[in-house]
Structures are given as structure tokens and as C-alpha cells.
Motif scaffolding. Structure first.
Motif, PDB file in Angstrom:
ATOM      1  N   ASP A 166       8.257   6.032 -10.380  1.00  0.00           N
ATOM      2  CA  ASP A 166       7.195   6.932 -10.839  1.00  0.00           C
ATOM      3  C   ASP A 166       6.220   6.258 -11.810  1.00  0.00           C
ATOM      4  OD1 ASP A 166       7.541   9.301  -9.471  1.00  0.00           O
ATOM      5  OD2 ASP A 166       9.072  10.063 -10.850  1.00  0.00           O
ATOM      6  N   ASP A 167       6.578   5.076 -12.323  1.00  0.00           N
ATOM      7  CA  ASP A 167       5.744   4.395 -13.311  1.00  0.00           C
ATOM      8  C   ASP A 167       4.508   3.826 -12.612  1.00  0.00           C
ATOM      9  OD1 ASP A 167       4.599   2.685 -15.233  1.00  0.00           O
ATOM     10  OD2 ASP A 167       6.547   2.227 -16.117  1.00  0.00           O
ATOM     11  N   PRO A 168       3.303   4.236 -13.003  1.00  0.00           N
ATOM     12  CA  PRO A 168       2.092   3.743 -12.326  1.00  0.00           C
ATOM     13  C   PRO A 168       1.879   2.243 -12.482  1.00  0.00           C
ATOM     14  CG  PRO A 168       1.523   4.986 -14.307  1.00  0.00           C
ATOM     15  CD  PRO A 168       2.985   5.205 -14.078  1.00  0.00           C
ATOM     16  N   ARG A 169       2.589   1.622 -13.433  1.00  0.00           N
ATOM     17  CA  ARG A 169       2.437   0.175 -13.634  1.00  0.00           C
ATOM     18  C   ARG A 169       3.307  -0.640 -12.681  1.00  0.00           C
ATOM     19  NH1 ARG A 169       4.071   0.230 -19.818  1.00  0.00           N
ATOM     20  NH2 ARG A 169       5.763   1.379 -18.802  1.00  0.00           N
ATOM     21  N   THR A 170       4.230   0.027 -11.983  1.00  0.00           N
ATOM     22  CA  THR A 170       5.149  -0.674 -11.097  1.00  0.00           C
ATOM     23  C   THR A 170       4.404  -1.340  -9.946  1.00  0.00           C
ATOM     24  OG1 THR A 170       6.976   0.805 -11.630  1.00  0.00           O
ATOM     25  CG2 THR A 170       7.112  -0.387  -9.544  1.00  0.00           C
ATOM     26  N   ILE A 171       4.754  -2.584  -9.682  1.00  0.00           N
ATOM     27  CA  ILE A 171       4.174  -3.345  -8.567  1.00  0.00           C
ATOM     28  C   ILE A 171       5.250  -3.505  -7.496  1.00  0.00           C
ATOM     29  CG2 ILE A 171       3.266  -5.595  -7.868  1.00  0.00           C
ATOM     30  CD1 ILE A 171       2.172  -5.882 -10.730  1.00  0.00           C
ATOM     31  N   VAL A 172       4.917  -3.157  -6.267  1.00  0.00           N
ATOM     32  CA  VAL A 172       5.829  -3.330  -5.140  1.00  0.00           C
ATOM     33  C   VAL A 172       5.277  -4.430  -4.244  1.00  0.00           C
ATOM     34  CG1 VAL A 172       6.849  -2.276  -3.088  1.00  0.00           C
ATOM     35  CG2 VAL A 172       6.644  -0.950  -5.202  1.00  0.00           C
ATOM     36  N   LEU A 173       6.112  -5.415  -3.957  1.00  0.00           N
ATOM     37  CA  LEU A 173       5.771  -6.480  -3.025  1.00  0.00           C
ATOM     38  C   LEU A 173       6.582  -6.281  -1.760  1.00  0.00           C
ATOM     39  CD1 LEU A 173       5.965  -9.469  -5.546  1.00  0.00           C
ATOM     40  CD2 LEU A 173       3.899  -8.256  -4.826  1.00  0.00           C
ATOM     41  N   VAL A 174       5.950  -6.439  -0.629  1.00  0.00           N
ATOM     42  CA  VAL A 174       6.659  -6.262   0.642  1.00  0.00           C
ATOM     43  C   VAL A 174       6.423  -7.464   1.544  1.00  0.00           C
ATOM     44  CG1 VAL A 174       6.713  -3.740   0.626  1.00  0.00           C
ATOM     45  CG2 VAL A 174       4.705  -4.932   1.568  1.00  0.00           C
ATOM     46  N   CYS A 175       7.377  -7.652   2.444  1.00  0.00           N
ATOM     47  CA  CYS A 175       7.244  -8.636   3.516  1.00  0.00           C
ATOM     48  C   CYS A 175       6.926  -7.867   4.799  1.00  0.00           C
ATOM     49  CB  CYS A 175       8.540  -9.426   3.669  1.00  0.00           C
ATOM     50  SG  CYS A 175       8.510 -10.608   5.029  1.00  0.00           S
ATOM     51  N   VAL A 176       5.850  -8.244   5.472  1.00  0.00           N
ATOM     52  CA  VAL A 176       5.451  -7.548   6.700  1.00  0.00           C
ATOM     53  C   VAL A 176       5.283  -8.550   7.826  1.00  0.00           C
ATOM     54  CG1 VAL A 176       4.325  -5.653   5.470  1.00  0.00           C
ATOM     55  CG2 VAL A 176       2.998  -7.674   6.102  1.00  0.00           C
ATOM     56  N   ASP A 177       5.539  -8.091   9.037  1.00  0.00           N
ATOM     57  CA  ASP A 177       5.361  -8.959  10.200  1.00  0.00           C
ATOM     58  C   ASP A 177       3.949  -8.773  10.760  1.00  0.00           C
ATOM     59  OD1 ASP A 177       5.276  -6.631  11.703  1.00  0.00           O
ATOM     60  OD2 ASP A 177       7.225  -6.940  12.655  1.00  0.00           O
ATOM     61  N   PRO A 178       3.581  -9.495  11.815  1.00  0.00           N
ATOM     62  CA  PRO A 178       2.207  -9.389  12.338  1.00  0.00           C
ATOM     63  C   PRO A 178       1.827  -7.995  12.794  1.00  0.00           C
ATOM     64  CG  PRO A 178       3.243 -11.387  13.152  1.00  0.00           C
ATOM     65  CD  PRO A 178       4.320 -10.601  12.476  1.00  0.00           C
ATOM     66  N   GLU A 179       2.821  -7.148  13.078  1.00  0.00           N
ATOM     67  CA  GLU A 179       2.542  -5.775  13.488  1.00  0.00           C
ATOM     68  C   GLU A 179       2.549  -4.809  12.315  1.00  0.00           C
ATOM     69  OE1 GLU A 179       5.415  -4.890  16.479  1.00  0.00           O
ATOM     70  OE2 GLU A 179       4.787  -6.534  17.774  1.00  0.00           O
ATOM     71  N   GLU A 180       2.539  -5.343  11.094  1.00  0.00           N
ATOM     72  CA  GLU A 180       2.516  -4.567   9.853  1.00  0.00           C
ATOM     73  C   GLU A 180       3.807  -3.787   9.618  1.00  0.00           C
ATOM     74  OE1 GLU A 180       0.044  -4.973   7.695  1.00  0.00           O
ATOM     75  OE2 GLU A 180      -0.928  -6.312   9.126  1.00  0.00           O
ATOM     76  N   VAL A 181       4.889  -4.190  10.244  1.00  0.00           N
ATOM     77  CA  VAL A 181       6.183  -3.562  10.001  1.00  0.00           C
ATOM     78  C   VAL A 181       6.794  -4.163   8.741  1.00  0.00           C
ATOM     79  CG1 VAL A 181       8.527  -3.222  10.887  1.00  0.00           C
ATOM     80  CG2 VAL A 181       6.554  -3.099  12.439  1.00  0.00           C
ATOM     81  N   VAL A 182       7.268  -3.317   7.837  1.00  0.00           N
ATOM     82  CA  VAL A 182       7.858  -3.781   6.587  1.00  0.00           C
ATOM     83  C   VAL A 182       9.275  -4.274   6.857  1.00  0.00           C
ATOM     84  CG1 VAL A 182       8.610  -3.108   4.274  1.00  0.00           C
ATOM     85  CG2 VAL A 182       6.441  -2.239   5.189  1.00  0.00           C
ATOM     86  N   THR A 199       0.854  -1.184   0.000  1.00  0.00           N
ATOM     87  CA  THR A 199       0.000   0.000   0.000  1.00  0.00           C
ATOM     88  C   THR A 199       0.894   1.240   0.000  1.00  0.00           C
ATOM     89  OG1 THR A 199      -0.068   0.041   2.406  1.00  0.00           O
ATOM     90  CG2 THR A 199      -1.770  -1.243   1.274  1.00  0.00           C
ATOM     91  N   GLY A 200       0.285   2.433  -0.005  1.00  0.00           N
ATOM     92  CA  GLY A 200       1.052   3.672  -0.071  1.00  0.00           C
ATOM     93  C   GLY A 200       2.060   3.821   1.043  1.00  0.00           C
ATOM     94  N   ARG A 201       1.656   3.618   2.313  1.00  0.00           N
ATOM     95  CA  ARG A 201       2.579   3.766   3.443  1.00  0.00           C
ATOM     96  C   ARG A 201       3.660   2.691   3.395  1.00  0.00           C
ATOM     97  NH1 ARG A 201       2.894   6.065   8.560  1.00  0.00           N
ATOM     98  NH2 ARG A 201       5.006   5.597   9.308  1.00  0.00           N
ATOM     99  N   GLN A 202       3.294   1.485   3.034  1.00  0.00           N
ATOM    100  CA  GLN A 202       4.267   0.405   2.952  1.00  0.00           C
ATOM    101  C   GLN A 202       5.323   0.688   1.882  1.00  0.00           C
ATOM    102  OE1 GLN A 202       1.512  -2.791   2.261  1.00  0.00           O
ATOM    103  NE2 GLN A 202       1.562  -3.475   4.407  1.00  0.00           N
ATOM    104  N   ILE A 203       4.917   1.332   0.796  1.00  0.00           N
ATOM    105  CA  ILE A 203       5.875   1.685  -0.248  1.00  0.00           C
ATOM    106  C   ILE A 203       6.911   2.660   0.289  1.00  0.00           C
ATOM    107  CG2 ILE A 203       6.144   2.875  -2.470  1.00  0.00           C
ATOM    108  CD1 ILE A 203       3.456   1.670  -3.294  1.00  0.00           C
ATOM    109  N   GLU A 204       6.457   3.641   1.084  1.00  0.00           N
ATOM    110  CA  GLU A 204       7.393   4.590   1.674  1.00  0.00           C
ATOM    111  C   GLU A 204       8.362   3.904   2.631  1.00  0.00           C
ATOM    112  OE1 GLU A 204       7.831   7.710   0.715  1.00  0.00           O
ATOM    113  OE2 GLU A 204       6.320   7.206  -0.795  1.00  0.00           O
ATOM    114  N   ASP A 205       7.863   2.967   3.425  1.00  0.00           N
ATOM    115  CA  ASP A 205       8.736   2.224   4.338  1.00  0.00           C
ATOM    116  C   ASP A 205       9.750   1.389   3.557  1.00  0.00           C
ATOM    117  OD1 ASP A 205       7.300   3.319   6.411  1.00  0.00           O
ATOM    118  OD2 ASP A 205       6.089   1.529   6.785  1.00  0.00           O
ATOM    119  N   TYR A 206       9.302   0.781   2.472  1.00  0.00           N
ATOM    120  CA  TYR A 206      10.187  -0.013   1.618  1.00  0.00           C
ATOM    121  C   TYR A 206      11.294   0.861   1.033  1.00  0.00           C
ATOM    122  CZ  TYR A 206      11.409  -1.933  -3.032  1.00  0.00           C
ATOM    123  OH  TYR A 206      12.068  -2.329  -4.186  1.00  0.00           O
ATOM    124  N   ARG A 207      10.946   2.058   0.574  1.00  0.00           N
ATOM    125  CA  ARG A 207      11.952   2.958   0.005  1.00  0.00           C
ATOM    126  C   ARG A 207      12.952   3.418   1.070  1.00  0.00           C
ATOM    127  NH1 ARG A 207       7.945   6.652  -3.843  1.00  0.00           N
ATOM    128  NH2 ARG A 207       7.539   5.029  -5.400  1.00  0.00           N
TER     129      ARG A 207
END
Length: 471
Positions: free
Chosen positions: A59-75, A27-35
Motif C-alpha cells: 500500500d506504500d506509494p513509495r514502493t517500487i516493483v520490478l518485474v521480469c517479462v517475456d516478449p509477450e509481456e507475460v510476467v 505497471t498497474g497490470r503487471q503489479i497484479e500479475d506479480y502479486r
């Protein structure tokens, strides 16, 4: 590129439980944490980038970001994948910026899980070429996951390996639909000189009747289509047979049908689709066979006429391969990604106009696009011609906003492949798009040529095993 990090970083918290995390689309917040994790690793730790690793892919709207998160939603880490080129998506994607926080790197293979999920996501998006550029020290990891190396380069002063995830979608489609034909039918070629179309016409979907100007074609409809949508099955039975005749330059003159159904009402639904198709193409249903009280089945034989049939195996080394295809339409409901419906919304005159493309052009060879899709059908034309084939991926016309992998492997409603000497292609229609998409060559496989000049193998062996039409 998949920039796999050096196994170092800033410790943030206790090491996560190796069974407690999950992979999901960010999601949006997770993308920021990933960056933020990327900056820590690629800028602060490794010094590959001076200030920030942000680029056009972010910046490409087609880009897909996958993240690994723990039970507390920490990336805990992430990876991104996106089309390799700006503009039209032609099924070439890259993965990049794979990163895992140092305090999570012993938590049960997060990096491997992210790579596997990226591969699965690419396949689901219809990607046909998926690549990454990884640091040398991580090459063994990617090889273990099934990737292959195909080149080397340097990024930020660090040696990297170009790696590719093998995608065999086209090969598997041919193996499932066409490859058994040589073994199943090949023995018929020796029974009679006229068997399987006779010399010069082996591999065609229609067959010349000896001593006449009549061409006969016969197609059965898959039971799954028949059971799900009997009217559509009836329409398609007309469509595929007319396409087979049209590919040989024949003008259709009539149909014969063989219909089986559990009930009379089911049979009427099938025949309703047949009648609609016959009326649209202006053809009489001459007769056939009907049986009730049994499992549903449908096959249709179509008859056409031409004094000069165009063979599917008439191509020569050096010929241009062109595609004439009707792009208007949509996925048929219930058959998304497999059947593109252009014909049901066309008028009868438009359908007959498309059917006359080969008859007007008189190319050296022609093949309609069938269950093998654009690439698989092109492979059959090349096999029957005794040649190999190189396809220019970027030249293949496609509808907007359709998965390119699906487009190259679906049944497109109306698609006609024609081969002729360079610059001599005459196939054209006012309601379809025509483009030169490849060249018949002296190879023995079918290759996809990408905009960067790299070639990948789409299918390594003969499409059907029936061999050349001239052999």
C-alpha cells in the motif's frame, strides 16, 4: 524482506527462452500479475502465509516493483523494494517478495537479475542501507551476489537469514575527495611548527596568522563548475571561503582572487559572480591576479578576524555533535544531487546571520559542511579531534522530498557542524535548523545508528590521513 521462493510451483506454459526476457519497473497490470505469482508460491506452495501475503508495503506509494517479462509481456517474476519505515525516508530500504514462476526458473537466472536490478535501483534512489530477509536455502545465492549475512530469524515457521547489500557511497566520496590529503600534504607538518595551521588547528579550512588575530582561508573551484556556470563558480568561491572563516568563529573582512580565463568576456562572467557574492556578504575584493588566454581557473583567499579561533579538532570523547543547516532552497540546476542552493535566494543580512552562528556559540569545535557532505565533514571533525563518531541517522535534518543519500553527501550551501559537552550546544539561527545528530566516541571509525538500534560503518578509516590536530 526478500522472500526467495522454494524452487517449486505450478507449471503454466513452455519454459521461456533464457535470452528473451527483460527486467523493468512494473505497471498497474503487471503489479497484479506479480502479486498473483506471490500468492501461488508463498501461500499455495510454501504455506508461509495462510491466505494472502499482502501487507502495508504493497500500500506504500513509495514502493517500487520490478518485474521480469517475456516478449509477450507475460510476467515471469518480480521483486519489490521500499523504505523500511513509514514517514520520512532516511535512506533505509528493504527488498522483499522476490519470486519467480516455476516454469521460468531455468530461463537464465531471472532471480539473480531481479536482485541485481533491485540493488541498482536502491543505489539510484540514494539508499544507504539496503537489506533483505531470505530463506536459509537461498543464502548462498545472495552471498554469490555480494550480500552479507548479519542475523537470523524465522518467518512463517521457516528459518530465514537477514542479509545486507554493502553500500560504500560515503567511503568512496571520502576516498575521492579527502583521503589523499594525508599523503599529499602530510609532509608539510614537519617543515615548520606553524605549517598547516599549527598545533591545534591541523585539518581546519582556515589558518591563524601567527602573532595576529587574522584568519586566512583559500579555496579553488572545480574546473567542471567553472566551465559550466562561471557566474555560479564566482558566487561559490565567495561562499565556501566565508563558510571556512565562519567555522572558525572569524568575521570576514576581505577577499583576494586569482582568475584565469580564455577570453575577457569569460573572465567578466566569473568576476560578475564574485562581485555578487562579495556584495551579498558585504566584503571588499582587495585585489588579486587575472590572466587571459589560458584555461579557466579560479581560487579565492579570504581574510577574517577573531581573537579566539574555534578549532575543527577541539572535540572530546562524549561531546554532542550538532548540525545547523539551512534547509530552504533547491538543487542547483545542472548539479542535481550534488549542490543544494540555499544562499543565492538569501538576503545579505540573512547570509551574515548564518555566518555568525559559530561566532556567537563559541563551541569546542566546528567544521563547515563541504565537499565531503554532512557525514564526510563530520568524519573530518572527528579525525582532527582524535575521536570516533556515531551519527543518529533519524536525527539529521533534511529537506522534504530529497534523496537522503544525496543529502548526506552533497554540498548543502550552509551547514555547520559543532561539538560541545552534552546539553551545552549553543549553535542556533532563526533561519536554519539545529539538531544534535551524534556523539564523539572512543572508536576509530564513523558509524550510522539506525532507528532499530543497528549500527553500520559509514567510513572505516581516517577521513584525510592528516591525523589529530593535537598530535
Amino acid at each position: 524482506m526478500l522472500d526467495v521462493p522454494l524452487l517449486a510451483g505450478v507449471a503454466h506454459r513452455a519454459r521461456p527462452n533464457r535470452t528473451a526476457w527483460r527486467i523493468e519497473r512494473a505497471t498497474g497490470r503487471q503489479i497484479e500479475d506479480y502479486r498473483a505469482i506471490r500468492r501461488e508460491v508463498f501461500v499455495a506452495e510454501q504455506g508461509i502465509f495462510d491466505a494472502d501475503d499482502f501487507d502495508r508495503i504493497d500500500d506504500d506509494p513509495r514502493t517500487i516493483v520490478l518485474v521480469c517479462v517475456d516478449p509477450e509481456e507475460v510476467v515471469l517474476g518480480g521483486v519489490r523494494l521500499a523504505p523500511a519505515l513509514e514517514g520520512r525516508d532516511i535512506g533505509w530500504w528493504t527488498g522483499s517478495r522476490l519470486v519467480v514462476r516455476r516454469d521460468a526458473r531455468g530461463a537464465g537466472g531471472i532471480g539473480s537479475a531481479l536482485v541485481r536490478e533491485a540493488c541498482a535501483t536502491a543505489l539510484a534512489r540514494g539508499v544507504l542501507r539496503f537489506e533483505a530477509t531470505v530463506q536459509d536455502r537461498n543464502e548462498p545465492l545472495f552471498r554469490h551476489l555480494g550480500w552479507t549475512a548479519w542475523g537470523r530469524t524465522s518467518l512463517g515457521g521457516a528459518p530465514h537469514v537477514r542479509m545486507r547489500w554493502p553500500i560504500d557511497r560515503i567511503q568512496r566520496l571520502l576516498q575521492a575527495t579527502k583521503a589523499p590529503l594525508g599523503d599529499v600534504l602530510g609532509g608539510l607538518r614537519g617543515d615548520d611548527p606553524k605549517a598547516l595551521g599549527g598545533s591545534g588547528f591541523v585539518g581546519d579550512d582556515g589558518a591563524p596568522l601567527p602573532g595576529t588575530d587574522v584568519i586566512a582561508a583559500c579555496d579553488a573551484i572545480l574546473p567542471a563548475i567553472l566551465e559550466r556556470d562561471p557566474e555560479w563558480a564566482g558566487w561559490c568561491a565567495v561562499l565556501v571561503n566565508v563558510n571556512d572563516l565562519s567555522a572558525m568563529g572569524a568575521k570576514p573582512i576581505g577577499l583576494l582572487d586569482s582568475v584565469a580565463a580564455p577570453t575577457a568576456s569569460f573572465a567578466r562572467r566569473i568576476l560578475g559572480g564574485l562581485r555578487s557574492g562579495a556584495d551579498a556578504w558585504g566584503l571588499p575584493i582587495l585585489g588579486g591576479h587575472t590572466q587571459l588566454g589560458v584555461a579557466p581557473s579560479l581560487s579565492v583567499t579570504a581574510l577574517g578576524r577573531t581573537k579566539r579561533p574555534v578549532p575543527g579538532g577541539g572535540g572530546r570523547v562524549g561531546d554532542d555533535l550538532s548540525l545547523t543547516v539551512d534547509l530552504r532552497g533547491r538543487w542547483r540546476r545542472g548539479f542535481e544531487g550534488r549542490q543544494w542552493d540555499t544562499t543565492s535566494a538569501r538576503t545579505g543580512s540573512e547570509l551574515r546571520e548564518l555566518g555568525a552562528v559559530v561566532r556567537r556559540a563559541r563551541p569546542a569545535a566546528a567544521k563547515d559542511v563541504s565537499m565531503g557532505g554532512i557525514v564526510g565533514s563530520a568524519a573530518m571533525l572527528a579525525e582532527a579531534s582524535g575521536t570516533g563518531l556515531t551519527l543518529d541517522v533519524a536525527a539529521i535534518p533534511s529537506p522534504d522530498d530529497v534523496s537522503f543519500g544525496d543529502w548526506l553527501t552533497c554540498f548543502p550551501g550552509f551547514g555547520m557542524l559543532t561539538a560541545d559537552r552534552p546539553g551545552r550546544s549553543r549553535a542556533a539561527s532563526r533561519i536554519a535548523e539545529t539538531a544534535v545528530i551524534g556523539t564523539l566516541d572512543a572508536g576509530d571509525d564513523v558509524r550510522l545508528r539506525w532507528p532499530d538500534g543497528v549500527e553500520t560503518v559509514a567510513c572505516e578509516s581516517a577521513a584525510t590521513g592528516l591525523g589529530s590536530a593535537s598530535s
